[in-house]
Design a protein around this motif. Structure first.
Motif, mmCIF file in Angstrom:
data_model
loop_
_atom_site.group_PDB
_atom_site.id
_atom_site.type_symbol
_atom_site.label_atom_id
_atom_site.label_comp_id
_atom_site.label_asym_id
_atom_site.label_seq_id
_atom_site.Cartn_x
_atom_site.Cartn_y
_atom_site.Cartn_z
ATOM 1 N N SER A 65 0.859 -1.194 0.000
ATOM 2 C CA SER A 65 0.000 0.000 0.000
ATOM 3 C C SER A 65 0.891 1.239 0.000
ATOM 4 O O SER A 65 1.007 1.943 1.012
ATOM 5 C CB SER A 65 -0.920 -0.003 1.224
ATOM 6 N N PRO A 66 1.566 1.524 -1.101
ATOM 7 C CA PRO A 66 2.561 2.599 -1.157
ATOM 8 C C PRO A 66 2.004 3.990 -0.893
ATOM 9 O O PRO A 66 2.773 4.907 -0.593
ATOM 10 C CB PRO A 66 3.127 2.492 -2.579
ATOM 11 N N THR A 67 0.676 4.149 -0.967
ATOM 12 C CA THR A 67 0.090 5.472 -0.688
ATOM 13 C C THR A 67 -0.356 5.603 0.770
ATOM 14 O O THR A 67 -0.945 6.612 1.151
ATOM 15 C CB THR A 67 -1.119 5.729 -1.604
ATOM 16 N N GLY A 68 -0.069 4.600 1.564
ATOM 17 C CA GLY A 68 -0.529 4.598 2.952
ATOM 18 C C GLY A 68 0.397 5.271 3.936
ATOM 19 O O GLY A 68 0.243 5.106 5.147
ATOM 20 N N GLY A 69 1.370 6.033 3.463
ATOM 21 C CA GLY A 69 2.271 6.747 4.352
ATOM 22 C C GLY A 69 3.628 6.076 4.462
ATOM 23 O O GLY A 69 3.803 4.908 4.098
ATOM 24 N N LEU A 70 4.600 6.843 4.948
ATOM 25 C CA LEU A 70 5.976 6.372 5.069
ATOM 26 C C LEU A 70 6.352 6.152 6.533
ATOM 27 O O LEU A 70 5.732 6.718 7.441
ATOM 28 C CB LEU A 70 6.945 7.392 4.461
ATOM 29 N N ALA A 71 7.390 5.336 6.749
ATOM 30 C CA ALA A 71 7.956 5.195 8.094
ATOM 31 C C ALA A 71 8.407 6.572 8.560
ATOM 32 O O ALA A 71 8.897 7.387 7.764
ATOM 33 C CB ALA A 71 9.128 4.233 8.070
ATOM 34 N N SER A 72 8.249 6.852 9.849
ATOM 35 C CA SER A 72 8.545 8.206 10.317
ATOM 36 C C SER A 72 9.288 8.265 11.641
ATOM 37 O O SER A 72 9.650 9.339 12.099
ATOM 38 C CB SER A 72 7.234 9.000 10.462
ATOM 39 N N TYR A 73 9.541 7.113 12.251
ATOM 40 C CA TYR A 73 10.157 7.158 13.573
ATOM 41 C C TYR A 73 11.623 7.578 13.504
ATOM 42 O O TYR A 73 12.392 7.078 12.690
ATOM 43 C CB TYR A 73 10.067 5.809 14.285
ATOM 44 N N GLY A 74 12.013 8.487 14.392
ATOM 45 C CA GLY A 74 13.406 8.889 14.520
ATOM 46 C C GLY A 74 13.863 9.829 13.426
ATOM 47 O O GLY A 74 13.183 10.046 12.427
ATOM 48 N N VAL A 75 15.047 10.383 13.616
ATOM 49 C CA VAL A 75 15.684 11.244 12.617
ATOM 50 C C VAL A 75 16.963 10.567 12.158
ATOM 51 O O VAL A 75 17.526 9.725 12.861
ATOM 52 C CB VAL A 75 15.998 12.642 13.203
ATOM 53 N N ALA A 76 17.417 10.936 10.971
ATOM 54 C CA ALA A 76 18.586 10.284 10.387
ATOM 55 C C ALA A 76 19.808 10.388 11.299
ATOM 56 O O ALA A 76 20.618 9.460 11.378
ATOM 57 C CB ALA A 76 18.885 10.881 9.022
ATOM 58 N N GLY A 77 19.938 11.520 12.013
ATOM 59 C CA GLY A 77 21.094 11.709 12.887
ATOM 60 C C GLY A 77 21.177 10.708 14.018
ATOM 61 O O GLY A 77 22.238 10.564 14.651
ATOM 62 N N ASN A 78 20.079 10.006 14.291
ATOM 63 C CA ASN A 78 20.114 8.979 15.339
ATOM 64 C C ASN A 78 21.078 7.850 15.003
ATOM 65 O O ASN A 78 21.479 7.084 15.883
ATOM 66 C CB ASN A 78 18.717 8.389 15.560
ATOM 67 N N ALA A 79 21.429 7.729 13.713
ATOM 68 C CA ALA A 79 22.324 6.652 13.291
ATOM 69 C C ALA A 79 23.802 6.996 13.482
ATOM 70 O O ALA A 79 24.662 6.153 13.217
ATOM 71 C CB ALA A 79 22.074 6.320 11.827
ATOM 72 N N LEU A 80 24.096 8.214 13.941
ATOM 73 C CA LEU A 80 25.493 8.635 14.098
ATOM 74 C C LEU A 80 25.959 8.410 15.535
ATOM 75 O O LEU A 80 25.162 8.382 16.469
ATOM 76 C CB LEU A 80 25.621 10.115 13.733
#
Length: 287
Positions: A65-80
């Motif tokens: 269901s590609p129109t059902g929204g995207l993953a949103s948890y966390g920010v990219a900087g959490n991976a640093l």
């Protein structure tokens, strides 16, 4: 600087581990069960951590269901920086179905003896199994040409692994996420040595993680994801939550290549291995 006795003890552990890793790795390339060589987030063998996010693309909550929204948890900087996910979700960035993230380093990762870097996710143990959301791992020397580790998944595919089901990590090889939080899945650049003149395994500057969509059927026009041998990959699906997909915590580096030093110098990092038990002096080159 570590005391000499402590440094020698740690390096002996690394050398011994590298020999065992090498012997096991020969078998890992062909068939399971695979030996888990996870690296603890607090291991003294980890020298540095990822320092920058070059790109991130979130995937949908459900690939069907590609129109059902995207993953949103966390920010990219959490991976640093160091791995810090101790409560299941904190300190990670969720990629969503098929999402990806590319991390950069202000030093290079080199191909030493044994594991060279480790990827940390936020999975959790369920007996001998683990709730694992998996990811492919690719590396690059130039930021343009990426090369993928040869993943293997021997998880049975007679039934879909459900949203909250666990899998056997000994069925998996070269797939990040197969280890619980605060333990990293280790990767050895020797597996990619000679794969292309565009990859210098002693000067890896980028690591890319791409979420594996573990759906095993083709309903809705989506085909299953396969490993390097053509096996269908089966991991928890569907997971239509904000935390959908691979949840990256950190990438830790065990083998250093070129490390920038204060004052405009670079230092060639020390690579320990059975070919030389004595520590070599770093080579300092003026820029």
């Amino acid at each position: 600087m570590r005391p000499l006795r402590e440094a020698i003890a740690v390096d002996r552990v690394l050398v011994l581990g590298a020999v065992i890793w090498g012997l096991q790795g020969q078998a890992c390339a062909w068939a399971g069960p695979f030996v888990d060589n996870a690296i603890s987030a607090g291991s003294p063998l980890i020298r540095r951590w990822a320092t920058s996010v070059k790109s991130v693309t979130r995937g949908p909550l459900d690939i069907a269901s590609p129109t059902g929204g995207l993953a949103s948890y966390g920010v990219a900087g959490n991976a640093l920086g160091p791995a810090d996910c101790t409560n299941g979700t904190g300190g990670v960035v969720s990629l969503g179905d098929g999402g990806s993230i590319t991390l950069g380093f202000d030093f290079s990762i080199a191909n030493g003896v044994g594991p060279d870097f480790a990827v940390f996710e936020n999975g959790f143990g369920v007996g001998d199994n683990v709730f694992a959301e998996l990811a492919f791992v690719e590396v690059s020397s130039d930021g343009t040409n990426f090369f993928r580790f040869p993943s293997v998944d021997l998880t049975p595919t007679d039934a879909q692994v459900g949203a909250f089901d666990s899998i056997d990590p000994t069925d998996l090889h070269d797939l990040a996420g197969k280890d619980p939080a605060m333990t990293g899945t280790a990767f050895d650049l020797q597996e990619l040595a000679g794969i292309s003149p565009l990859l210098n395994v002693n000067r890896v500057m980028y690591v890319r993680l791409t979420d594996v969509v573990g759906r095993i059927d083709s309903a809705g026009g989506y085909g299953p994801t396969t490993d390097s041998l053509g096996n269908v990959i089966n991991d928890p699906y569907p997971t239509p939550f904000s935390t959908c997909g691979f949840d990256l915590d950190a990438v830790g580096v065990l083998q250093l290549g070129i490390v920038p030093e204060p004052g405009g110098f670079v230092c060639a990092g020390v690579l320990m291995g059975v070919r030389g038990l004595r520590r070599r002096r770093p080579v300092v080159v003026a820029l």
